[in-house]
Design a protein around this motif. Structure first.
Motif, PDB file in Angstrom:
ATOM      1  N   UNK A   1       0.842  -1.195   0.000  1.00  0.00           N
ATOM      2  CA  UNK A   1       0.000   0.000   0.000  1.00  0.00           C
ATOM      3  C   UNK A   1       0.877   1.245   0.000  1.00  0.00           C
ATOM      4  N   UNK A   2       0.452   2.292  -0.745  1.00  0.00           N
ATOM      5  CA  UNK A   2       1.227   3.517  -0.737  1.00  0.00           C
ATOM      6  C   UNK A   2       1.184   4.192   0.616  1.00  0.00           C
ATOM      7  N   UNK A   3       2.297   4.808   1.002  1.00  0.00           N
ATOM      8  CA  UNK A   3       2.360   5.485   2.285  1.00  0.00           C
ATOM      9  C   UNK A   3       1.689   6.851   2.245  1.00  0.00           C
ATOM     10  N   UNK A   4       1.468   7.428   3.414  1.00  0.00           N
ATOM     11  CA  UNK A   4       0.859   8.757   3.539  1.00  0.00           C
ATOM     12  C   UNK A   4       1.853   9.690   4.211  1.00  0.00           C
ATOM     13  N   UNK A   5       2.119  10.821   3.565  1.00  0.00           N
ATOM     14  CA  UNK A   5       3.045  11.800   4.127  1.00  0.00           C
ATOM     15  C   UNK A   5       2.292  12.690   5.110  1.00  0.00           C
ATOM     16  N   UNK A   6       2.803  12.777   6.341  1.00  0.00           N
ATOM     17  CA  UNK A   6       2.149  13.580   7.370  1.00  0.00           C
ATOM     18  C   UNK A   6       3.143  14.574   7.960  1.00  0.00           C
ATOM     19  N   UNK A   7       2.654  15.770   8.250  1.00  0.00           N
ATOM     20  CA  UNK A   7       3.451  16.814   8.911  1.00  0.00           C
ATOM     21  C   UNK A   7       4.741  17.132   8.150  1.00  0.00           C
ATOM     22  N   UNK A   8       4.687  17.021   6.837  1.00  0.00           N
ATOM     23  CA  UNK A   8       5.895  17.251   6.041  1.00  0.00           C
ATOM     24  C   UNK A   8       6.404  18.673   6.192  1.00  0.00           C
ATOM     25  N   UNK A   9       5.523  19.655   6.043  1.00  0.00           N
ATOM     26  CA  UNK A   9       5.960  21.053   6.100  1.00  0.00           C
ATOM     27  C   UNK A   9       6.571  21.398   7.451  1.00  0.00           C
ATOM     28  N   UNK A  10       5.934  20.945   8.522  1.00  0.00           N
ATOM     29  CA  UNK A  10       6.464  21.227   9.859  1.00  0.00           C
ATOM     30  C   UNK A  10       7.835  20.581  10.043  1.00  0.00           C
ATOM     31  N   UNK A  11       7.978  19.378   9.533  1.00  0.00           N
ATOM     32  CA  UNK A  11       9.251  18.662   9.636  1.00  0.00           C
ATOM     33  C   UNK A  11      10.351  19.411   8.895  1.00  0.00           C
ATOM     34  N   UNK A  12      10.070  19.832   7.650  1.00  0.00           N
ATOM     35  CA  UNK A  12      11.079  20.532   6.857  1.00  0.00           C
ATOM     36  C   UNK A  12      11.375  21.922   7.418  1.00  0.00           C
TER      37      UNK A  12
END
Length: 239
Positions: free
Chosen positions: A1-12
């Motif tokens: 199953x494809x993964x879901x990107x979460x909180x990407x902007x906060x992380x970067x």
């Protein structure tokens, strides 16, 4: 199953903050004053590039043949017999018939000579790899071809198993003349344009420059240690 990107902007944002700089959301490609990589074989005609490919291909222990579409099947047939016959393994690719007129050879002539031809079938799973492993000859197609180094660029995919290039004892690569470009510079541009257009490119792209070589043991050169012992390039005129 494809993964879901979460909180990407906060992380970067956190990473950029720790580095003491503002986070960049886009990158502007640099414009170089000098581009020497563009000058190599600049303006070379298709015939000149073919001559270069033949020169460098033979220089890396490959045999290079040139034919038009009408005679491609005969050369492929001759090479198969010269290399010891089957089993032969191919991709599942309509271009064998459409671009090289090999349908009759694969489906009628070789079977009549008791030479087995196996076409890659993704439904068979690992059986494909076993067939490639026990094949005498693998036949594939170059997508981009580098004149400067005698390199063929092979795209793997669902119906184009990468093991067809590496497991058989011998390899035949069909090279449409139109795919020959000067060098890696142009190959990278072609791939970049495909990405920009939204095309899905293979996860595995192999640049094959002749049979593999190693002299690690007692400084003795061994050819084909990591793949076929001999490569044949068959350039087919399509311009």
């Amino acid at each position: 199953m494809p993964g879901t990107v979460q909180n990407r902007d906060a992380f970067l944002d956190t990473i950029a903050n720790r580095l003491g700089r503002e986070r960049k959301t886009n990158v502007t490609l640099p414009k170089w004053k000098y581009n020497p990589q563009e000058e190599v074989y600049k303006g070379a005609s298709s015939d000149e590039l073919l001559e270069l490919f033949i020169k460098h291909g033979t220089g890396i222990n490959c045999e290079v043949f040139v034919a038009d579409k009408a005679h491609a099947a005969k050369i492929v047939h001759d090479r198969i017999k010269e290399l010891g016959g089957g089993p032969v393994v191919t991709w599942k690719d309509s271009r064998y018939e459409e671009s090289f007129a090999l349908g009759k050879l694969f489906k009628e002539e070789l079977p009549q000579e008791k030479i087995e031809v196996f076409e890659w079938n993704s439904d068979l799973g690992r059986e494909n790899i076993e067939k490639a492993n026990h094949a005498n000859i693998g036949i594939t197609i170059s997508e981009i071809t580098l004149a400067e180094s005698g390199t063929v660029v092979v795209f793997s995919g669902k119906d184009r198993g990468r093991t067809v290039n590496f497991l058989p004892e011998y390899s035949i690569v069909l090279v449409p003349k139109s795919t020959i470009v000067p060098r890696m510079t142009q190959a990278a541009k072609i791939l970049r344009e495909k990405v920009k257009k939204g095309e899905v490119i293979p996860s595995c792209i192999n640049y094959i420059t002749g049979p593999s070589k190693s002299s690690d043991i007692e400084m003795k050169l061994v050819v084909g240690v990591h793949g076929p012992v001999k490569l044949n390039y068959i350039v087919v005129e399509d311009l």
